[in-house]
Design an enzyme around this catalytic site. Structure first.
Site, PDB file in Angstrom:
ATOM      1  N   LYS A  44      10.734  29.140 -18.488  1.00 32.76           N
ATOM      2  CA  LYS A  44      10.976  30.394 -19.205  1.00 32.76           C
ATOM      3  C   LYS A  44      12.267  30.760 -18.348  1.00 32.76           C
ATOM      4  CE  LYS A  44      10.116  32.176 -14.833  1.00 32.76           C
ATOM      5  NZ  LYS A  44      11.058  32.840 -13.832  1.00 32.76           N
ATOM      6  N   GLY A  97      13.764  28.639 -10.647  1.00 28.21           N
ATOM      7  CA  GLY A  97      13.663  29.794 -11.219  1.00 28.21           C
ATOM      8  C   GLY A  97      13.206  29.814 -12.968  1.00 28.21           C
ATOM      9  N   GLY A 140       9.739  28.385 -13.701  1.00 24.79           N
ATOM     10  CA  GLY A 140       8.524  28.575 -13.716  1.00 24.79           C
ATOM     11  C   GLY A 140       7.893  27.103 -13.961  1.00 24.79           C
ATOM     12  N   ASP A 199       3.354  34.013 -12.310  1.00 20.11           N
ATOM     13  CA  ASP A 199       3.985  33.565 -13.607  1.00 20.11           C
ATOM     14  C   ASP A 199       2.830  33.018 -14.709  1.00 20.11           C
ATOM     15  OD1 ASP A 199       6.371  34.576 -12.564  1.00 20.11           O
ATOM     16  OD2 ASP A 199       7.329  32.435 -12.547  1.00 20.11           O
TER      17      ASP A 199
END
Length: 256
Positions: A9, A101, A103, A139
């Site tokens: 993501k 960053g 996920g 997340d």
């Protein structure tokens, strides 16, 4: 064999809204990256214990998939899960870079939980699964709901699907790992007192393309970018004009 994709993501925007009970609250737009994913496979194998292959760089007890396995067992008490993994091992094919960053670890754990629900016919709703996932990482609910795009808030447990056309994105991940815990700690120490809650009013209603074109400043869009630059000053040397920053980093992205 049973296989599932665990997509990466990006955070189109990420605003920190506060700090409570030792954790930061946020307001963000998550977007699934369609062409970047890990693969989780359950392969037949006689196993004496729960077995994961493909994550050798992560200590077993710290592996999010193992944490998800433990959480599912404790929550459901379903012996079918135990029996299934005496006869299958988990094989992870990694493509999503770590500490980037994107996920990756959370997506892997969420995909694992979704696949276990399917193969073991667990009587658990997606909402319940997402709530359980939130105990592992902020997340996970987004990845468990598996929406292409969503507004995410609270501690990550509030996930509201956002209808929009998928974006074609180019990703750039420098050879710098950004530890999420370090970035959040840096934010708390240096930037938390300066947050302005009104700065992002209405963003949840704008499509992602419009947001990126309208705001166009990665530091304004992502509160964690400045914290990442403080914690990892070498990021300044690899940042490129016109690129945005995802999550706690270190991946940059842009529209193509």
């Amino acid at each position: 064999m049973h296989t599932i994709k665990a997509h990466a993501k990006v955070n189109i925007f990420l605003k920190i809204t506060g700090h409570k009970d030792g954790y930061h609250t946020l307001f963000s737009r998550f977007m699934r990256v369609e062409d970047l994913y890990d693969t989780i496979t359950f392969e037949p194998c006689e196993c004496d214990t729960f077995t994961i292959e493909g994550c050798d760089d992560v200590p077993f007890e710290s592996n999010t998939i193992f944490k998800a396995y433990k959480a599912l067992n404790e929550h459901t008490g379903d012996l079918d899960i135990l029996n299934f993994f005496y006869k299958h091992k988990v094989v992870v094919t990694k493509r999503i870079p770590s500490q980037a960053g994107l996920g990756g670890g959370s997506s892997d754990a969420a995909a694992f939980m979704r696949l276990v629900k399917e193969v073991c016919n667990l009587m658990i709703s997606t909402q319940e699964l997402a709530k359980l996932g939130s105990t592992i990482g902020a997340d996970l609910p987004f990845f468990i709901y598996n929406y292409p795009s969503a507004n995410v808030s609270g501690f990550g447990e509030i996930v509201e699907p956002f209808e929009e056309e998928p974006l074609s994105l180019e990703l750039y991940t420098p050879d710098i790992g950004c530890d999420t815990a370090v970035v959040y700690k840096t934010f708390k120490e240096h930037l938390l007192d300066n947050i302005t809650l009104c700065s992002s009013i209405g963003w949840e209603k704008l499509d992602s393309k419009t947001l990126l074109e309208l705001i166009a400043d990665p530091i304004i869009l992502n509160d964690l970018y400045k914290a990442s630059l403080i914690a990892y000053p070498e990021l300044k040397n690899v940042a490129k004009e016109g690129w945005f920053f995802s999550g706690s980093g270190s991946t940059f992205f842009r529209l193509v």
